[in-house]
Design a protein around this motif. Structure first.
Motif, PDB file in Angstrom:
ATOM      1  N   ALA A   8       7.087  -3.821 -11.647  1.00  0.00           N
ATOM      2  CA  ALA A   8       8.481  -3.387 -11.762  1.00  0.00           C
ATOM      3  C   ALA A   8       8.519  -1.878 -11.581  1.00  0.00           C
ATOM      4  CB  ALA A   8       9.032  -3.766 -13.133  1.00  0.00           C
ATOM      5  N   ASN A   9       9.164  -1.446 -10.508  1.00  0.00           N
ATOM      6  CA  ASN A   9       9.323  -0.012 -10.283  1.00  0.00           C
ATOM      7  C   ASN A   9      10.747   0.357 -10.687  1.00  0.00           C
ATOM      8  OD1 ASN A   9       9.401   2.604  -9.379  1.00  0.00           O
ATOM      9  ND2 ASN A   9       9.344   2.094  -7.201  1.00  0.00           N
ATOM     10  N   TRP A  10      10.870   0.906 -11.889  1.00  0.00           N
ATOM     11  CA  TRP A  10      12.209   1.175 -12.429  1.00  0.00           C
ATOM     12  C   TRP A  10      12.832   2.454 -11.879  1.00  0.00           C
ATOM     13  CZ3 TRP A  10      11.510  -0.406 -18.317  1.00  0.00           C
ATOM     14  CH2 TRP A  10      11.523  -1.804 -18.384  1.00  0.00           C
ATOM     15  N   LYS A  11      12.052   3.232 -11.149  1.00  0.00           N
ATOM     16  CA  LYS A  11      12.576   4.475 -10.557  1.00  0.00           C
ATOM     17  C   LYS A  11      13.294   5.308 -11.638  1.00  0.00           C
ATOM     18  CE  LYS A  11      12.795   1.963  -6.251  1.00  0.00           C
ATOM     19  NZ  LYS A  11      13.384   1.769  -4.952  1.00  0.00           N
ATOM     20  N   MET A  12      14.438   5.938 -11.313  1.00  0.00           N
ATOM     21  CA  MET A  12      15.118   6.769 -12.323  1.00  0.00           C
ATOM     22  C   MET A  12      16.212   5.952 -13.006  1.00  0.00           C
ATOM     23  SD  MET A  12      16.367  10.709 -11.891  1.00  0.00           S
ATOM     24  CE  MET A  12      18.008  10.383 -11.301  1.00  0.00           C
ATOM     25  N   GLY A  95       2.561   7.639  -2.985  1.00  0.00           N
ATOM     26  CA  GLY A  95       2.925   7.414  -1.580  1.00  0.00           C
ATOM     27  C   GLY A  95       4.242   6.681  -1.378  1.00  0.00           C
ATOM     28  N   HIS A  96       5.029   6.513  -2.440  1.00  0.00           N
ATOM     29  CA  HIS A  96       6.307   5.810  -2.281  1.00  0.00           C
ATOM     30  C   HIS A  96       7.192   6.583  -1.296  1.00  0.00           C
ATOM     31  CE1 HIS A  96      10.118   3.880  -3.078  1.00  0.00           C
ATOM     32  NE2 HIS A  96       9.450   2.913  -3.695  1.00  0.00           N
ATOM     33  N   SER A  97       7.905   5.855  -0.450  1.00  0.00           N
ATOM     34  CA  SER A  97       8.693   6.513   0.604  1.00  0.00           C
ATOM     35  C   SER A  97       9.797   7.404   0.021  1.00  0.00           C
ATOM     36  CB  SER A  97       9.293   5.476   1.543  1.00  0.00           C
ATOM     37  OG  SER A  97      10.122   4.603   0.816  1.00  0.00           O
ATOM     38  N   TYR A 167       2.909  -2.759   0.835  1.00  0.00           N
ATOM     39  CA  TYR A 167       3.589  -2.573   2.116  1.00  0.00           C
ATOM     40  C   TYR A 167       5.095  -2.612   1.857  1.00  0.00           C
ATOM     41  CZ  TYR A 167       5.833  -3.714   6.510  1.00  0.00           C
ATOM     42  OH  TYR A 167       6.691  -3.719   7.582  1.00  0.00           O
ATOM     43  N   GLU A 168       5.739  -1.473   2.099  1.00  0.00           N
ATOM     44  CA  GLU A 168       7.180  -1.373   1.847  1.00  0.00           C
ATOM     45  C   GLU A 168       7.885  -0.805   3.081  1.00  0.00           C
ATOM     46  OE1 GLU A 168       8.091  -1.229  -2.640  1.00  0.00           O
ATOM     47  OE2 GLU A 168       7.882   0.808  -1.909  1.00  0.00           O
ATOM     48  N   PRO A 169       8.386  -1.685   3.955  1.00  0.00           N
ATOM     49  CA  PRO A 169       9.139  -1.162   5.099  1.00  0.00           C
ATOM     50  C   PRO A 169      10.355  -0.387   4.585  1.00  0.00           C
ATOM     51  CG  PRO A 169       9.322  -3.573   4.967  1.00  0.00           C
ATOM     52  CD  PRO A 169       8.369  -3.152   3.899  1.00  0.00           C
ATOM     53  N   TRP A 171      13.156   0.452   5.740  1.00  0.00           N
ATOM     54  CA  TRP A 171      14.476  -0.139   6.009  1.00  0.00           C
ATOM     55  C   TRP A 171      14.803  -1.284   5.054  1.00  0.00           C
ATOM     56  CZ3 TRP A 171      13.512  -5.195   7.394  1.00  0.00           C
ATOM     57  CH2 TRP A 171      12.242  -5.466   7.912  1.00  0.00           C
ATOM     58  N   ALA A 172      13.832  -1.756   4.313  1.00  0.00           N
ATOM     59  CA  ALA A 172      14.086  -2.883   3.402  1.00  0.00           C
ATOM     60  C   ALA A 172      14.247  -2.436   1.951  1.00  0.00           C
ATOM     61  CB  ALA A 172      12.939  -3.889   3.507  1.00  0.00           C
ATOM     62  N   ILE A 173      13.936  -1.164   1.672  1.00  0.00           N
ATOM     63  CA  ILE A 173      13.968  -0.703   0.281  1.00  0.00           C
ATOM     64  C   ILE A 173      15.403  -0.406  -0.154  1.00  0.00           C
ATOM     65  CG2 ILE A 173      13.240   1.103  -1.322  1.00  0.00           C
ATOM     66  CD1 ILE A 173      10.702   1.416   0.314  1.00  0.00           C
ATOM     67  N   GLY A 174      15.836  -1.123  -1.180  1.00  0.00           N
ATOM     68  CA  GLY A 174      17.160  -0.879  -1.763  1.00  0.00           C
ATOM     69  C   GLY A 174      18.319  -1.220  -0.849  1.00  0.00           C
ATOM     70  N   THR A 175      18.060  -1.911   0.247  1.00  0.00           N
ATOM     71  CA  THR A 175      19.123  -2.167   1.229  1.00  0.00           C
ATOM     72  C   THR A 175      19.617  -3.607   1.201  1.00  0.00           C
ATOM     73  OG1 THR A 175      17.459  -2.774   2.877  1.00  0.00           O
ATOM     74  CG2 THR A 175      18.175  -0.465   2.850  1.00  0.00           C
ATOM     75  N   GLY A 212       6.996  -4.919  -0.838  1.00  0.00           N
ATOM     76  CA  GLY A 212       8.130  -4.346  -1.565  1.00  0.00           C
ATOM     77  C   GLY A 212       9.280  -4.067  -0.614  1.00  0.00           C
ATOM     78  N   GLY A 213      10.495  -4.283  -1.096  1.00  0.00           N
ATOM     79  CA  GLY A 213      11.682  -4.040  -0.276  1.00  0.00           C
ATOM     80  C   GLY A 213      12.673  -5.171  -0.458  1.00  0.00           C
ATOM     81  N   SER A 214      13.631  -4.951  -1.391  1.00  0.00           N
ATOM     82  CA  SER A 214      14.692  -5.939  -1.660  1.00  0.00           C
ATOM     83  C   SER A 214      14.170  -7.326  -2.030  1.00  0.00           C
ATOM     84  CB  SER A 214      15.658  -6.029  -0.481  1.00  0.00           C
ATOM     85  OG  SER A 214      16.283  -4.778  -0.261  1.00  0.00           O
ATOM     86  N   ILE A 215      13.065  -7.377  -2.757  1.00  0.00           N
ATOM     87  CA  ILE A 215      12.629  -8.672  -3.307  1.00  0.00           C
ATOM     88  C   ILE A 215      13.646  -9.071  -4.361  1.00  0.00           C
ATOM     89  CG2 ILE A 215      10.901  -9.853  -4.748  1.00  0.00           C
ATOM     90  CD1 ILE A 215       8.762  -8.217  -3.552  1.00  0.00           C
ATOM     91  N   GLY A 232       4.330  -8.537  -5.518  1.00  0.00           N
ATOM     92  CA  GLY A 232       5.422  -7.676  -5.093  1.00  0.00           C
ATOM     93  C   GLY A 232       5.608  -6.423  -5.927  1.00  0.00           C
ATOM     94  N   LEU A 233       6.150  -5.409  -5.269  1.00  0.00           N
ATOM     95  CA  LEU A 233       6.596  -4.184  -5.945  1.00  0.00           C
ATOM     96  C   LEU A 233       8.124  -4.271  -5.933  1.00  0.00           C
ATOM     97  CD1 LEU A 233       6.107  -1.392  -7.157  1.00  0.00           C
ATOM     98  CD2 LEU A 233       5.716  -0.498  -4.889  1.00  0.00           C
ATOM     99  N   VAL A 234       8.694  -4.437  -7.115  1.00  0.00           N
ATOM    100  CA  VAL A 234      10.107  -4.805  -7.210  1.00  0.00           C
ATOM    101  C   VAL A 234      10.922  -3.660  -7.801  1.00  0.00           C
ATOM    102  CG1 VAL A 234      11.693  -6.599  -8.000  1.00  0.00           C
ATOM    103  CG2 VAL A 234       9.255  -7.146  -7.731  1.00  0.00           C
ATOM    104  N   GLY A 235      11.952  -3.244  -7.100  1.00  0.00           N
ATOM    105  CA  GLY A 235      12.827  -2.179  -7.598  1.00  0.00           C
ATOM    106  C   GLY A 235      14.029  -2.767  -8.328  1.00  0.00           C
ATOM    107  N   ASN A 236      15.150  -2.805  -7.641  1.00  0.00           N
ATOM    108  CA  ASN A 236      16.428  -3.263  -8.216  1.00  0.00           C
ATOM    109  C   ASN A 236      16.354  -4.528  -9.066  1.00  0.00           C
ATOM    110  OD1 ASN A 236      18.793  -1.801  -7.922  1.00  0.00           O
ATOM    111  ND2 ASN A 236      18.625  -1.957  -5.692  1.00  0.00           N
ATOM    112  N   SER A 237      15.720  -5.557  -8.536  1.00  0.00           N
ATOM    113  CA  SER A 237      15.705  -6.849  -9.235  1.00  0.00           C
ATOM    114  C   SER A 237      14.809  -6.847 -10.472  1.00  0.00           C
ATOM    115  CB  SER A 237      15.257  -7.969  -8.295  1.00  0.00           C
ATOM    116  OG  SER A 237      16.183  -8.124  -7.271  1.00  0.00           O
TER     117      SER A 237
END
Ligand code: PGA
Length: 250
Positions: A8-12, A95-97, A167-169, A171-175, A212-215, A232-237
């Motif tokens: 879980a990548n909670w970011k900010m 290395g996160h984009s 692997y996090e394209p 264009w798929a992150i948070g989109t 990772g990317g909108s999982i 997976g590396l999961v942001g939003n979800s």
């Protein structure tokens, strides 16, 4: 068998109350289900200590979202590897984009960060991925290869067991535009082949490569079903406990 990992990548996101109540609830639910994955939570810096205390004695662990490349010194606002180690943090995302884009982290800086992280014996979750333009121009393989060659591939075989690849394209992150399982599988197979060429069969078979990317809870299963996708590396979800649990169970 390769490790299956969900991060879980909670970011900010998530304040003190949200962080602590999420983790306490997660522990209760996890205790009741039978799962065999490694689950890692990456909260913000101020809450790493309390998060580690809450997860103490469980199978879950925490990761920092960044470290500074220097070991200490006059770098106002930064956090060092040794500070994190002193509160029991043993994993870090590098290395996160979003770090590359908003904080100008170049491959050269990333090499320094990796060196520092390895010195302090961190497990490094290292992200690579192409932009939308690169994919449109069919340069996605080249882009990912370049990112690996200019960072991780500077390090010797003995260090490679400290890495988890994500692997996090971009264009798929948070989109909401998730890459299809087939597209991800092809890229993961390619990344594995690069590790094979550089470090040999054993490493390429063992290294966990996450997507990772909108999982989300609806697409996770078909992604994780692919043979070279190890989690997976999961942001939003990952900010919603029900959704995150369904992803873990996928
Ligand atoms: P997302 O983020 O799941 O919100 O797309 C993934 C990430 O940036 O790691």
């Amino acid at each position: 068998m390769r490790k299956k990992v969900v991060i879980a990548n909670w970011k900010m996101n998530q304040d003190f109350y949200e962080t602590t109540s999420f983790l306490r609830n997660l522990l209760k639910i996890i205790f009741e289900i039978n799962h065999k994955k490694e689950i890692i939570i990456a909260p913000s810096f101020p809450f790493l200590h309390i998060s580690n205390q809450i997860l103490q004695g469980s199978t879950l662990s925490i990761a920092a979202q960044n470290i500074h490349q220097m070991e200490n010194g006059s770098y106002t606002g930064e956090v060092s590897a040794s500070m994190l180690k002193s509160i029991g943090v043993q994993k870090v995302i590098l290395g996160h984009s979003e770090r590359r884009k908003h904080f100008s982290e170049t491959n050269d800086i990333l090499i320094k960060k990796i060196k520092t992280a390895l010195k302090y014996k961190f497990i490094i979750i290292f992200c690579v991925g192409e932009t939308e333009v690169e994919r449109r121009k069919k340069e996605h393989f080249l882009s990912v290869k370049y990112q690996l060659e200019e960072t991780i591939f500077h390090f010797s075989l003995e260090n490679i067991s400290s890495f988890i690849i994500a692997y996090e394209p971009i264009w798929a992150i948070g989109t909401g535009k998730t890459a299809t399982p087939e597209v991800v599988q092809v890229m993961h197979q390619y990344i594995r082949s690069l590790f094979m060429d550089k470090y040999g069969k054993n490493i390429s078979r063992k290294i966990s490569i996450l997507y990772g990317g909108s999982i989300n809870d609806l697409n996770a299963k078909s992604l994780f079903y692919q043979k070279d996708i190890d989690g997976g590396l999961v942001g939003n979800s990952s900010l919603n406990i029900e959704k995150f649990m369904r992803i873990i169970q996928s």
